[in-house]
Design a protein around this motif. Sequence first.
Motif, PDB file in Angstrom:
ATOM      1  N   SER A   1     -14.004  -8.884  -2.835  1.00 52.38           N
ATOM      2  CA  SER A   1     -14.056  -7.927  -3.949  1.00 52.38           C
ATOM      3  C   SER A   1     -13.968  -6.496  -3.457  1.00 52.38           C
ATOM      4  CB  SER A   1     -15.350  -8.121  -4.742  1.00 52.38           C
ATOM      5  OG  SER A   1     -15.400  -9.403  -5.301  1.00 52.38           O
ATOM      6  N   THR A   2     -14.680  -6.195  -2.379  1.00 54.18           N
ATOM      7  CA  THR A   2     -14.653  -4.850  -1.808  1.00 54.18           C
ATOM      8  C   THR A   2     -13.254  -4.497  -1.323  1.00 54.18           C
ATOM      9  OG1 THR A   2     -16.971  -5.042  -1.149  1.00 54.18           O
ATOM     10  CG2 THR A   2     -15.659  -3.351  -0.027  1.00 54.18           C
ATOM     11  N   LEU A   3     -12.606  -5.431  -0.658  1.00 52.81           N
ATOM     12  CA  LEU A   3     -11.243  -5.194  -0.168  1.00 52.81           C
ATOM     13  C   LEU A   3     -10.277  -4.943  -1.320  1.00 52.81           C
ATOM     14  CD1 LEU A   3     -11.022  -7.920   2.620  1.00 52.81           C
ATOM     15  CD2 LEU A   3     -11.132  -5.440   2.967  1.00 52.81           C
ATOM     16  N   ALA A   4     -10.374  -5.755  -2.363  1.00 49.33           N
ATOM     17  CA  ALA A   4      -9.489  -5.593  -3.519  1.00 49.33           C
ATOM     18  C   ALA A   4      -9.693  -4.230  -4.163  1.00 49.33           C
ATOM     19  CB  ALA A   4      -9.735  -6.714  -4.528  1.00 49.33           C
ATOM     20  N   ALA A   5     -10.931  -3.816  -4.319  1.00 54.09           N
ATOM     21  CA  ALA A   5     -11.230  -2.522  -4.942  1.00 54.09           C
ATOM     22  C   ALA A   5     -10.690  -1.366  -4.106  1.00 54.09           C
ATOM     23  CB  ALA A   5     -12.734  -2.369  -5.141  1.00 54.09           C
ATOM     24  N   ALA A   6     -10.560  -1.576  -2.793  1.00 58.97           N
ATOM     25  CA  ALA A   6     -10.064  -0.527  -1.901  1.00 58.97           C
ATOM     26  C   ALA A   6      -8.550  -0.586  -1.714  1.00 58.97           C
ATOM     27  CB  ALA A   6     -10.755  -0.641  -0.549  1.00 58.97           C
ATOM     28  N   GLY A   7      -7.891  -1.514  -2.401  1.00 59.05           N
ATOM     29  CA  GLY A   7      -6.445  -1.609  -2.307  1.00 59.05           C
ATOM     30  C   GLY A   7      -5.940  -2.360  -1.095  1.00 59.05           C
TER      31      GLY A   7
ATOM     32  N   TYR B   1      -7.700 -12.877   6.690  1.00 54.02           N
ATOM     33  CA  TYR B   1      -7.078 -11.686   7.263  1.00 54.02           C
ATOM     34  C   TYR B   1      -6.720 -10.753   6.119  1.00 54.02           C
ATOM     35  CZ  TYR B   1      -6.521 -13.894  11.833  1.00 54.02           C
ATOM     36  OH  TYR B   1      -6.754 -14.478  13.048  1.00 54.02           O
ATOM     37  N   ALA B   2      -6.927  -9.458   6.341  1.00 50.43           N
ATOM     38  CA  ALA B   2      -6.608  -8.464   5.310  1.00 50.43           C
ATOM     39  C   ALA B   2      -5.966  -7.243   5.953  1.00 50.43           C
ATOM     40  CB  ALA B   2      -7.869  -8.055   4.564  1.00 50.43           C
TER      41      ALA B   2
END
Length: 129
Positions: free
Chosen positions: A77-83, A100-101
Motif C-alpha cells: 500500500s505504501t509503495l502504491a501511494a508513492a507511485g 520487487y518494486a
Amino acid sequence: MTILKTYARLWTDELDHSLALLRELTGAEPDLRFVFGSIQLAAIGDFLVIAGPPAERARFSHASATVIVDDLDALTSTLAAAGAEITAPVSTGVTGRFLYARHRGGAEVEYVEWIPELVERVMGAGISR
C-alpha cells in the motif's frame, strides 16, 4: 510497516571465498545461508552475498538492495501511494514472502517479509509482528 534491516548486495562467483573476508571484516558468522534455484545466498552483517554463475546472478541484478520489512501487505500500500511499480509480485521463498518494486526515479528494490522464526533469530527479542 517498519524496515527491520537493509542489506547491500554483493555479487560473487564463489560464496565461501567472499564469506571468508566478510567474516573478518564484520567479526560475525552469516545470519543465514540458503539456496534459491541455482543461486547461493548468505547474509552477514549488512551484506547479502549472492553467488552463482554470472547468467543466473544477472536474473536478480536489477535490484540495488534487499530490504527486510515487518509487513509486506502494508508495504504494498505504501509503495502504491508513492507511485512505485511492483515489478515482481509477492512470491514465497525459504525466508518468507518477497516482492520487487521500482520506485519513482528508477531504483529497484527487493522487499522481504521474513518468517517469524528468522526475525527472532536474526533480529532478536523485542521484534515481533
